[in-house]
Design an enzyme around this catalytic site. Structure first.
Site, PDB file in Angstrom:
ATOM      1  N   GLY A   9      39.279  36.428  49.008  1.00 50.15           N
ATOM      2  CA  GLY A   9      38.521  36.889  50.181  1.00 50.15           C
ATOM      3  C   GLY A   9      38.053  35.715  51.036  1.00 50.15           C
ATOM      4  O   GLY A   9      38.323  34.549  50.713  1.00 50.15           O
ATOM      5  N   ILE A  33      42.733  41.269  43.532  1.00 43.44           N
ATOM      6  CA  ILE A  33      43.652  42.417  43.396  1.00 43.44           C
ATOM      7  C   ILE A  33      45.000  42.086  44.044  1.00 43.44           C
ATOM      8  O   ILE A  33      46.000  42.770  43.842  1.00 43.44           O
ATOM      9  CB  ILE A  33      43.016  43.674  44.023  1.00 43.44           C
ATOM     10  CG1 ILE A  33      43.686  44.944  43.522  1.00 43.44           C
ATOM     11  CG2 ILE A  33      43.010  43.591  45.556  1.00 43.44           C
ATOM     12  CD1 ILE A  33      42.765  46.118  43.446  1.00 43.44           C
ATOM     13  N   TYR A 140      27.760  49.831  53.117  1.00 49.21           N
ATOM     14  CA  TYR A 140      27.777  48.465  52.588  1.00 49.21           C
ATOM     15  C   TYR A 140      26.348  47.994  52.318  1.00 49.21           C
ATOM     16  O   TYR A 140      26.038  47.496  51.231  1.00 49.21           O
ATOM     17  CB  TYR A 140      28.458  47.565  53.615  1.00 49.21           C
ATOM     18  CG  TYR A 140      28.441  46.096  53.332  1.00 49.21           C
ATOM     19  CD1 TYR A 140      27.724  45.230  54.145  1.00 49.21           C
ATOM     20  CD2 TYR A 140      29.178  45.558  52.282  1.00 49.21           C
ATOM     21  CE1 TYR A 140      27.724  43.862  53.914  1.00 49.21           C
ATOM     22  CE2 TYR A 140      29.194  44.190  52.054  1.00 49.21           C
ATOM     23  CZ  TYR A 140      28.467  43.354  52.872  1.00 49.21           C
ATOM     24  OH  TYR A 140      28.470  42.002  52.654  1.00 49.21           O
TER      25      TYR A 140
END
Ligand code: VAH
Length: 316
Positions: A9, A33, A140
């Protein structure tokens, strides 16, 4: 050893590279992932790992003798609004797995990122204090606020050494932005250099707390290296460097790219930005473990223009 979950990320990538620089490449296992940046993939151990897969997380921790976990995987604000239950499952299940693994004594220390998204429209907007009203209106933000409560609970009840920072919008150039509301402040540099023009999805006066990546990485390393007794806040620390609006950022870029033109076409992310603080009081982090930022808007702008133009050259 150290395991980074969500290593590909925006923050995970640079955090992995920094931790490998500090501890040695083979001491830091990157996992995500999906595969990530070449520099990350080639500099040390990597595992394809789903942050919600408890059994696989435990196997990686066992096989590599991991003692510290940085849980950087999450679905960010804008993306989470499009898939609320998926965002909730990812952001919360991943945290519960790691907190319970630490409670069982299998690992010693956890870093878990929170965000200024934990604050909402009823929070004081200017110089938002460490402890204040928090009624987040995004999936979030709700997940990060709940996560903070669970971190504080696992520390108080079971002595888990979990440490957390409420990151502001983070600006960097080594990876593309990850689906956040503050992404305009990254995209604008790419567009300014490619087309000398950018249409902002936030309004010109949408002031938000922001930080250059190197400062965010520095804060993460420092809070994890601080002696445990200095970490008095076990929910999450406010963290700040600067605040600016798209208009102010554009005028800073214009100092370098004279003909740069910005226009504004606010979308659904404008209402998310309006629900967040415009500036943050991080005096508690400065008092407890000596936090101080290094990058101001001028230095951020010159660093981003240099970094993005170098990246664009390699792509051509
Ligand atoms: C987002 N970049 O925009 C993230 C961050 C404060 C913003 O949480 O969702």
């Amino acid at each position: 050893r150290i395991l980074i979950i969500g290593a590909c990320g925006q923050i995970g990538t640079e955090l992995t590279l920094k931790l490998r620089e500090i501890h040695g490449n083979d001491q830091v296992i990157a996992s995500d992932i999906r595969e990530g940046a070449e520099e990350l993939m080639e500099s040390g151990p990597f595992e394809i790992l789903n942050a919600t897969d408890d059994a696989h997380i435990r196997k990686v921790i066992h096989d590599y003798e991991v003692k510290e976990v940085y849980l950087m995987a999450a679905m960010l604000s804008a993306t989470a609004e499009k898939a609320p239950m998926k965002a909730w499952d990812l952001n919360m299940d991943s945290l519960f797995h790691i907190l319970n693994i630490a409670k069982e004594g299998i690992i010693d220390k956890i870093f878990w990122p929170s965000s200024i998204a934990v604050f909402g429209p009823t929070t004081p907007k200017d110089n938002t204090p460490q402890t204040t009203v928090m009624e987040p209106t995004t999936v979030y933000g709700i997940s990060k606020q709940t996560g903070e409560r669970w971190c504080e609970y696992f520390h108080r009840k079971f002595g888990v050494d979990v440490r957390s920072l409420r990151y502001p919008g983070i600006i960097s150039y080594k990876t593309l932005p990850g689906g956040g509301t503050t992404d305009y402040a990254i995209e604008i540099f790419h567009e300014a250099l490619k087309n000398s023009a950018y249409t902002s999805f936030l309004a010109e006066d949408a002031g938000l707390p922001m930080m250059y990546m190197d400062d965010a990485i520095k804060a993460t390393v420092e809070i994890m290296e601080a002696p445990a007794e200095k970490i008095k806040v076990r929910s999450s620390y406010n963290l700040a460097a600067m605040s600016f609006t798209p208009e102010v950022l554009a005028s800073e870029i214009k100092k370098h790219i004279k003909n740069f033109e910005i226009s504004y076409d606010p979308d659904f992310r404008q209402s998310i930005a309006e629900s967040w603080p415009s500036s943050i009081d991080d005096s508690t982090a400065r008092e407890d473990w000596g936090w101080k930022h290094e990058f101001d808007l001028e230095k951020l702008t010159t660093t981003m223009l240099k970094g993005v133009s170098a990246t664009l050259k390699t792509q051509n």
